[in-house]
Design an enzyme around this catalytic site. Structure first.
Site, PDB file in Angstrom:
ATOM      1  N   ASP A 131      31.190  40.822  17.535  1.00 45.28           N
ATOM      2  CA  ASP A 131      31.179  40.778  19.008  1.00 45.28           C
ATOM      3  C   ASP A 131      31.271  42.174  19.612  1.00 45.28           C
ATOM      4  OD1 ASP A 131      33.878  40.715  17.914  1.00 45.28           O
ATOM      5  OD2 ASP A 131      34.588  40.506  19.968  1.00 45.28           O
ATOM      6  N   GLU A 198      36.969  39.881  18.081  1.00 45.32           N
ATOM      7  CA  GLU A 198      37.998  40.924  17.974  1.00 45.32           C
ATOM      8  C   GLU A 198      38.314  41.527  19.332  1.00 45.32           C
ATOM      9  OE1 GLU A 198      39.768  44.924  17.410  1.00 45.32           O
ATOM     10  OE2 GLU A 198      37.914  44.423  18.426  1.00 45.32           O
TER      11      GLU A 198
HETATM   12 ZN    ZN Z   1      35.906  47.173  17.536  1.00 50.56          ZN
END
Ligand code: ZN
Length: 496
Positions: A131, A198
């Site tokens: 992501d 994350e």
């Molecule tokens: Zn990162």
């Protein structure tokens, strides 16, 4: 006359002794630093690394064009983008997909398992995340090329994820594809794991680690994004300095609340909700948590050969120079954050109208807790400093995280990592440090003791603003070196 001469002689002798003592300690300190980095480990036995770097650049460009943005509410994520990205991986890395066992967990997180020839050895894991953060709509006109264009121009690949951190996902894939193509067979099992959230401190990595734990897997070591190679970015250190994240600070947000009578602003009480809360926050800022040099010391020791003489003398003689060092390191926000639990008021709310006294004032203060300390210790400090029963506070539990344990920086695994760095970045000093921000890596501690964070790229001071900012980009040369690094490290860590 003679007695004053005696005093002078004694004073000079004491001074000379002190100087000699400081000098000897400094020499011992720097020689220890030199021997710690001087361990040479042979390069792994793998075929010569050759790469069509433009093909790798096109792969990264394609990956950047898929807008895998993660959101605080996972329902807002566009799952099709993650599926599209993963479809691209299948096309780009056919050998990886033929050789490794692929699984999808937690929605869009990936686990790839490359079985080693010796099942008795604990696997090694290579991770980072798929992501990215969005591009701020207000800054779109400042980008040289649009943030999701993946433009290849001027020797760079441009766009979101080129530095944070699709480059590392792709570099690991490219390296594995090359190794398989060259007939490499790992001794240890190699696991590739790529989370999908994350950037919003989501569940992906937790699900990956949980899945492995359920299977009774204990990892020998893992590497995630984190440290980097800095050129003139660390105060007092010149030349190339690589820092390997061996731990990360904890995270705590405290919500403060003051309630009072309220009423009309024409007849205010001597102390109002806003006044009481403001004073509490002012006290917190004026009384930061105490400095502790022990977690920053290994970094400065490792980088001693590139540090100024003054830094070397001071770190070798903290018994004498501690107050000066604390003052020096506190002056810079980066180094200050490396030596203490930080205090950052981030939200404040109160009042609705200019002639009404609010009955309630609220604020949020964010703390990043130094390794070795705890959430409880931080709360105790806050209670003592504010010293006012009218100010209530509690932790926002969802985000509270204790600091991580600290992984060893004297193990064979660490030295192989360090050797892979110096192989590809000759003349670079390598040292362990504690990450100031959080990474997915923290989720793996239940199944791994050697958790390292490192991205093999040279970061210039100006690059720091590109991460999550405008004109994020990676040079084609840097991508080449990154892939070469993982080619070496996968082999170093997994060789029979
Ligand atoms: Zn990162």
């Amino acid at each position: 006359m003679t007695s004053s001469l005696t005093i002078i002689i004694i004073a000079v002798a004491v001074l000379l002794f002190l100087l000699a003592f400081i000098l000897i300690r400094t020499m011992l300190y720097t020689s220890r630093a030199a021997s710690a980095i001087g361990i040479e480990l042979p390069a792994p036995e793998v075929p010569e690394f050759e790469l069509d770097v433009m093909e790798a650049a096109r792969h990264l460009s394609e990956a950047v064009q898929v807008q895998t943005i993660s959101h605080e509410d996972p329902a807002d994520d566009n799952k099709e983008y993650f599926e599209l990205l993963q479809k691209e991986f299948e096309i780009m890395y056919p050998l990886v997909h033929q050789t490794m066992h692929k699984e999808i967990v937690g929605g869009s997180s990936l686990i790839y398992t490359w079985a080693g020839s010796n099942p008795d050895l604990d696997p090694v894991l290579f991770t980072s995340h798929q992501d990215v953060v969005p591009a701020d709509p207000d800054t779109l006109d400042q980008w040289t090329y649009p943030p999701f264009s993946g433009e290849i121009a001027d020797g760079f690949i441009w766009g979101r994820g080129t530095l944070d951190i699709k480059s590392q996902v792709l570099a690991v894939f490219e390296a594995a594809e090359k190794l398989i193509g060259n007939g490499y067979q790992p001794g240890r099992t190699v696991i590739l794991a790529f989370g999908h959230d994350e950037e919003v401190v989501g569940e992906g990595a937790k699900m990956i680690a949980g899945t492995l734990q359920e299977r009774g897997i204990h990892l020998e070591a893992l590497i995630d994004e984190g440290g980097s190679i800095y050129d003139g970015t660390i105060p007092g250190v010149s030349g190339l300095a690589a820092t390997i994240g061996v731990g990360e600070k904890g995270f705590l947000s405290l919500k403060f609340k003051v309630e009072s009578e309220g009423g009309h602003s024409s007849t205010p009480a001597h102390e109002t909700a806003i006044g009481i809360l403001s004073r509490a926050i002012t006290r917190l800022e004026a009384n930061p948590l105490p400095a502790n040099l022990s977690s920053a010391r290994p970094m400065f020791q490792g980088l001693a050969p590139a540090s100024s003489v003054w830094m070397q003398v001071a770190f070798a003689n903290l018994w004498l120079f501690r107050p000066f060092m604390v003052k020096r390191l506190s002056a810079n926000t980066e180094t200050d954050a490396a030596i203490r639990t930080t205090t950052a008021p981030t939200i404040i709310h109160s009042g609705v109208k200019d002639n009404i006294l609010p009955a309630k004032a609220e604020a949020t203060v964010n703390f990043r807790i130094l390794t070795g300390s705890t959430i409880a210790e931080t709360c105790e400090h806050v209670r003592k400093v504010i010293h006012d029963d009218r100010v209530h506070f509690e932790a926002i539990q969802r985000s509270a995280k204790e600091p991580s344990p600290v992984s060893p920086s004297n193990s064979l695994t660490y030295h192989h990592l360090s050797a892979a760095i110096t192989d590809l970045f000759p003349g670079t000093l390598v040292a362990p440090y504690i990450c100031l921000g959080g990474t997915d890596a923290r989720n793996y501690y239940p199944i791994c003791d050697q958790v390292y964070r490192f991205t093999p790229i040279i970061t210039l001071p100006e690059d720091l603003t590109r991460v999550h900012g405008v004109n994020e980009r990676i040079s084609i040369d840097a991508l080449h070196t990154m892939i070469h690094f993982f080619y070496q490290l996968i082999a170093r860590w997994s060789q029979p």
